[in-house]
Motif scaffolding. Sequence first.
Motif, PDB file in Angstrom:
ATOM      1  N   LEU B   7     -21.958  15.876  25.725  1.00  0.00           N
ATOM      2  CA  LEU B   7     -21.260  15.016  25.272  1.00  0.00           C
ATOM      3  C   LEU B   7     -20.953  14.728  23.935  1.00  0.00           C
ATOM      4  O   LEU B   7     -21.949  14.728  23.225  1.00  0.00           O
ATOM      5  CB  LEU B   7     -21.944  13.848  26.068  1.00  0.00           C
ATOM      6  N   LYS B   8     -19.615  14.491  23.447  1.00  0.00           N
ATOM      7  CA  LYS B   8     -19.369  14.233  22.055  1.00  0.00           C
ATOM      8  C   LYS B   8     -18.427  12.954  22.055  1.00  0.00           C
ATOM      9  O   LYS B   8     -17.393  13.008  22.583  1.00  0.00           O
ATOM     10  CB  LYS B   8     -18.575  15.647  21.484  1.00  0.00           C
ATOM     11  N   VAL B   9     -19.049  12.125  21.430  1.00  0.00           N
ATOM     12  CA  VAL B   9     -18.477  10.842  21.105  1.00  0.00           C
ATOM     13  C   VAL B   9     -18.070  10.476  19.818  1.00  0.00           C
ATOM     14  O   VAL B   9     -19.008  10.864  18.845  1.00  0.00           O
ATOM     15  CB  VAL B   9     -19.166   9.775  21.863  1.00  0.00           C
ATOM     16  N   LEU B  58     -20.439   0.748  26.916  1.00  0.00           N
ATOM     17  CA  LEU B  58     -20.594   2.207  26.591  1.00  0.00           C
ATOM     18  C   LEU B  58     -20.594   2.961  27.874  1.00  0.00           C
ATOM     19  O   LEU B  58     -19.804   3.958  28.116  1.00  0.00           O
ATOM     20  CB  LEU B  58     -21.547   2.466  25.680  1.00  0.00           C
ATOM     21  N   ALA B  59     -21.623   2.684  28.718  1.00  0.00           N
ATOM     22  CA  ALA B  59     -21.609   3.221  30.055  1.00  0.00           C
ATOM     23  C   ALA B  59     -20.442   3.330  30.827  1.00  0.00           C
ATOM     24  O   ALA B  59     -20.167   4.220  31.642  1.00  0.00           O
ATOM     25  CB  ALA B  59     -22.799   2.516  30.986  1.00  0.00           C
ATOM     26  N   ARG B  60     -19.670   2.241  30.936  1.00  0.00           N
ATOM     27  CA  ARG B  60     -18.331   2.341  31.746  1.00  0.00           C
ATOM     28  C   ARG B  60     -17.491   3.206  31.203  1.00  0.00           C
ATOM     29  O   ARG B  60     -16.585   3.954  32.029  1.00  0.00           O
ATOM     30  CB  ARG B  60     -17.765   0.882  31.417  1.00  0.00           C
ATOM     31  N   ILE B  61     -17.258   3.531  29.788  1.00  0.00           N
ATOM     32  CA  ILE B  61     -16.335   4.235  29.268  1.00  0.00           C
ATOM     33  C   ILE B  61     -16.786   5.675  29.657  1.00  0.00           C
ATOM     34  O   ILE B  61     -16.052   6.650  30.073  1.00  0.00           O
ATOM     35  CB  ILE B  61     -16.249   3.942  27.686  1.00  0.00           C
ATOM     36  N   LEU B  62     -18.125   5.915  29.590  1.00  0.00           N
ATOM     37  CA  LEU B  62     -18.694   7.489  29.754  1.00  0.00           C
ATOM     38  C   LEU B  62     -18.242   7.579  30.957  1.00  0.00           C
ATOM     39  O   LEU B  62     -18.258   8.864  31.425  1.00  0.00           O
ATOM     40  CB  LEU B  62     -20.054   7.458  29.419  1.00  0.00           C
ATOM     41  N   THR B  63     -18.365   6.766  31.985  1.00  0.00           N
ATOM     42  CA  THR B  63     -18.264   7.091  33.475  1.00  0.00           C
ATOM     43  C   THR B  63     -16.986   6.913  33.976  1.00  0.00           C
ATOM     44  O   THR B  63     -16.807   7.272  35.004  1.00  0.00           O
ATOM     45  CB  THR B  63     -19.150   6.171  34.267  1.00  0.00           C
ATOM     46  N   MET B  64     -16.031   6.906  32.800  1.00  0.00           N
ATOM     47  CA  MET B  64     -14.505   6.798  33.106  1.00  0.00           C
ATOM     48  C   MET B  64     -14.157   5.789  34.125  1.00  0.00           C
ATOM     49  O   MET B  64     -13.300   5.557  35.002  1.00  0.00           O
ATOM     50  CB  MET B  64     -14.138   8.219  33.813  1.00  0.00           C
ATOM     51  N   ILE B  65     -15.024   4.473  33.915  1.00  0.00           N
ATOM     52  CA  ILE B  65     -14.724   3.398  34.763  1.00  0.00           C
ATOM     53  C   ILE B  65     -13.474   2.430  33.750  1.00  0.00           C
ATOM     54  O   ILE B  65     -12.587   2.002  34.343  1.00  0.00           O
ATOM     55  CB  ILE B  65     -15.687   2.417  34.933  1.00  0.00           C
ATOM     56  N   ASP B  66     -13.708   2.565  32.662  1.00  0.00           N
ATOM     57  CA  ASP B  66     -12.927   1.850  31.737  1.00  0.00           C
ATOM     58  C   ASP B  66     -12.529   2.855  30.617  1.00  0.00           C
ATOM     59  O   ASP B  66     -13.018   3.582  30.323  1.00  0.00           O
ATOM     60  CB  ASP B  66     -14.017   0.729  30.944  1.00  0.00           C
ATOM     61  N   PRO B  67     -11.158   2.393  30.271  1.00  0.00           N
ATOM     62  CA  PRO B  67     -10.711   3.229  29.098  1.00  0.00           C
ATOM     63  C   PRO B  67     -11.179   2.963  27.658  1.00  0.00           C
ATOM     64  O   PRO B  67     -11.640   1.589  27.626  1.00  0.00           O
ATOM     65  CB  PRO B  67      -9.198   3.169  29.105  1.00  0.00           C
ATOM     66  N   ALA B  68     -11.278   3.663  26.953  1.00  0.00           N
ATOM     67  CA  ALA B  68     -11.789   3.489  25.445  1.00  0.00           C
ATOM     68  C   ALA B  68     -10.351   2.828  24.756  1.00  0.00           C
ATOM     69  O   ALA B  68      -9.194   3.268  25.131  1.00  0.00           O
ATOM     70  CB  ALA B  68     -12.129   4.497  24.665  1.00  0.00           C
ATOM     71  N   ASP B  76     -18.262  18.093  28.300  1.00  0.00           N
ATOM     72  CA  ASP B  76     -18.395  19.519  28.766  1.00  0.00           C
ATOM     73  C   ASP B  76     -17.260  20.055  28.171  1.00  0.00           C
ATOM     74  O   ASP B  76     -16.515  20.802  28.874  1.00  0.00           O
ATOM     75  CB  ASP B  76     -18.546  19.695  30.198  1.00  0.00           C
ATOM     76  N   GLY B  77     -16.839  19.802  27.062  1.00  0.00           N
ATOM     77  CA  GLY B  77     -15.949  20.524  26.568  1.00  0.00           C
ATOM     78  C   GLY B  77     -14.416  20.100  26.489  1.00  0.00           C
ATOM     79  O   GLY B  77     -13.420  20.385  26.184  1.00  0.00           O
ATOM     80  N   GLN B  78     -14.385  19.045  27.642  1.00  0.00           N
ATOM     81  CA  GLN B  78     -12.959  18.389  27.887  1.00  0.00           C
ATOM     82  C   GLN B  78     -12.786  17.053  27.447  1.00  0.00           C
ATOM     83  O   GLN B  78     -13.606  16.244  27.659  1.00  0.00           O
ATOM     84  CB  GLN B  78     -12.791  18.338  29.509  1.00  0.00           C
ATOM     85  N   PRO B  79     -11.567  16.696  26.714  1.00  0.00           N
ATOM     86  CA  PRO B  79     -11.720  15.427  26.323  1.00  0.00           C
ATOM     87  C   PRO B  79     -11.108  14.394  27.369  1.00  0.00           C
ATOM     88  O   PRO B  79     -10.495  14.847  28.198  1.00  0.00           O
ATOM     89  CB  PRO B  79     -10.166  15.568  25.224  1.00  0.00           C
ATOM     90  N   ILE B  80     -11.480  13.294  27.249  1.00  0.00           N
ATOM     91  CA  ILE B  80     -11.124  12.173  28.238  1.00  0.00           C
ATOM     92  C   ILE B  80     -10.257  11.086  27.657  1.00  0.00           C
ATOM     93  O   ILE B  80     -10.587  10.597  26.553  1.00  0.00           O
ATOM     94  CB  ILE B  80     -12.547  11.678  28.637  1.00  0.00           C
ATOM     95  N   ASP B  81      -9.198  10.783  28.423  1.00  0.00           N
ATOM     96  CA  ASP B  81      -8.367   9.758  28.133  1.00  0.00           C
ATOM     97  C   ASP B  81      -7.825   9.303  29.258  1.00  0.00           C
ATOM     98  O   ASP B  81      -6.767   9.487  29.712  1.00  0.00           O
ATOM     99  CB  ASP B  81      -7.334   9.989  27.147  1.00  0.00           C
ATOM    100  N   MET B  91     -13.326  15.899  37.120  1.00  0.00           N
ATOM    101  CA  MET B  91     -14.005  15.184  36.198  1.00  0.00           C
ATOM    102  C   MET B  91     -15.113  14.272  36.729  1.00  0.00           C
ATOM    103  O   MET B  91     -16.315  13.909  36.178  1.00  0.00           O
ATOM    104  CB  MET B  91     -13.201  14.457  35.198  1.00  0.00           C
ATOM    105  N   ARG B  92     -14.635  13.608  37.726  1.00  0.00           N
ATOM    106  CA  ARG B  92     -15.599  12.566  38.400  1.00  0.00           C
ATOM    107  C   ARG B  92     -16.798  13.375  38.864  1.00  0.00           C
ATOM    108  O   ARG B  92     -17.902  12.645  39.015  1.00  0.00           O
ATOM    109  CB  ARG B  92     -14.822  12.086  39.858  1.00  0.00           C
TER     110      ARG B  92
END
Lengths: 285, 276
Positions: B7-9, B58-68, B76-81, B91-92
């Motif tokens: 995880l890279k933030v 932060l937890a909501r963003i990492l779990t892809m519930i909320d967008p940043a 895991d090497g894949q950017p999330i948006d 991804m889920r």
Amino acid sequence: MPLLEIRNLVVEFDTAAGPFRALDGVDYTVDAGEVLAIVGESGSGKSVAMLAVMGLLPDTATITADRMAFEGRDLATLSPKDRRQVIGKDISMIFQEPIASLNPCFTVGFQIGEVLKTHTRLSGSERAARVIELLKAVGIPEPERRLSSFPHQMSGGQCQRVMIAMAIACSPKLLIADEPTTALDVTIQKQILDLLLKLQAESGMGLIMITHDMGVVAETADRVVVQYQGRQMEEADVLSLFESPKHPYTKALLSALPENATGDRLPTVGDFRALFETAPKEATA
Amino acid sequence: MSGDAILKVRDLKRDYVIKGGIFTKPRILSAVKGVSFDVERGTTLAVVGESGCGKSTLARILTMIDPATAGTVEIDGQPIDIAKYGVSREMRQKVQIVFQNPYGSLNPRQKIGAVLEEPLLLNTDMPAAERRDAALAMLQKVGLKPEHYGRYPHMFSGGQRQRIAIARSIMLKPKLLVLDEPVSALDLSVQAQILNLLADLQEEFNLTYVFISHDLSVVRYIADKVMVMYFGEAVEYGTRDEVFDNPRHSYTKTLFAATPRADVNSIKARLAKRAA
């Protein structure tokens, strides 16, 4: 004469499956100016005991005790009218959920004033002055303005301060705090505990802290009662409890604290269960 | 091991817009104000802070519930948006979450078997018989029994429910598990059991944890790295020993000072002060 003396308290609840014994013969004594902590996990009966003292248990509960006396007066035989004069005035209580314990429909000033109206003969203006004094004592900034605030306009820590103000409004001789800081952040918890201890030291009242948190016990108590499933496991002064716990259950509780972890795994109470389920109280005393 | 960050933030921000009335302008509340961190595979990052510090956002963003709102998250090497591309099934499966309240996070009308099978049903094409076997195997893994399969959540204690919630979250074999105050609602001895279970599972599945907590004694026990958040900012970030032995920010020091200590020396000190 102790402030509160309870001998062999048994509380049973009627349930569909027959009577359930929530408390099985516990003893407590609290002297004036003393801080007693009752510690235990959920289901240990720590709250039930104090609710029994306050007369707040539902009708399905049967309370029996050899002795249940406050300042030498038997609480069990008091008439409801006399009881009302003791409860809320000489003995008062703070609960875990500050926001849920306040009435959302009235201002905090009104709610504190109500206690004074019930238990004192102060006039309206004297009451108003006393409420401000109380809010100041519990450390709420700008008390004059806060009088007309509603509970939802205050934070959890401030609501707990209001609850404490209500509880100490009539200068009680005994204050029972049932998990007063469980719902609060650690920095707020520290403030509330400091406040309770400061008020306790100033007024010399007795204080009963009901908690499941060994850290809170260590920071506040003079004497500790450890309970498990309605039975009293150990009673000791705070230092000897932490230094040399006698009962296996207390040892189990202390070793389950993450800060006391020695190896890779935390010991759980289950690892010790066989030891104390059979151990009678006398064997460890 | 810094090369193997799962995880890279970088400079993550999240703003919420609070609607104004007719005459008032909308307000912007920054819940997370630029946070950066890495988590290596198989390790635990603990996020510490008080209510309102942005740790759950932060937890909501990492779990892809909320967008940043801004910044990048790479899992895991894949950017999330998710605002732009949404979330794929794949991804889920990589990130799952366990919530604080085991009473509120399970559907009271769903049997435990169904609770555990639902993630598989939604995210995979596994046939029913295999889902059932997987659920039964998972029950055993988290210390429950096969006969619990057909029971409802109300028949379980708080600790057992948290085991169920953890079981559900690892049904999809995720890489990253976000634990939002998983032991705060539990008794001390049950807390110890759950922490042991989490340690076992981490070892077995090489799981990475983001462990959100306000309890410093738990954090000290479980974390490899610690991040302290205060009003949306990461005021302290480092390995566990760095943070605990040498806290730099004044808020971290306040937090440590406020944490009740259950050791004999501090009790002695307190009693001495009280007697004086």
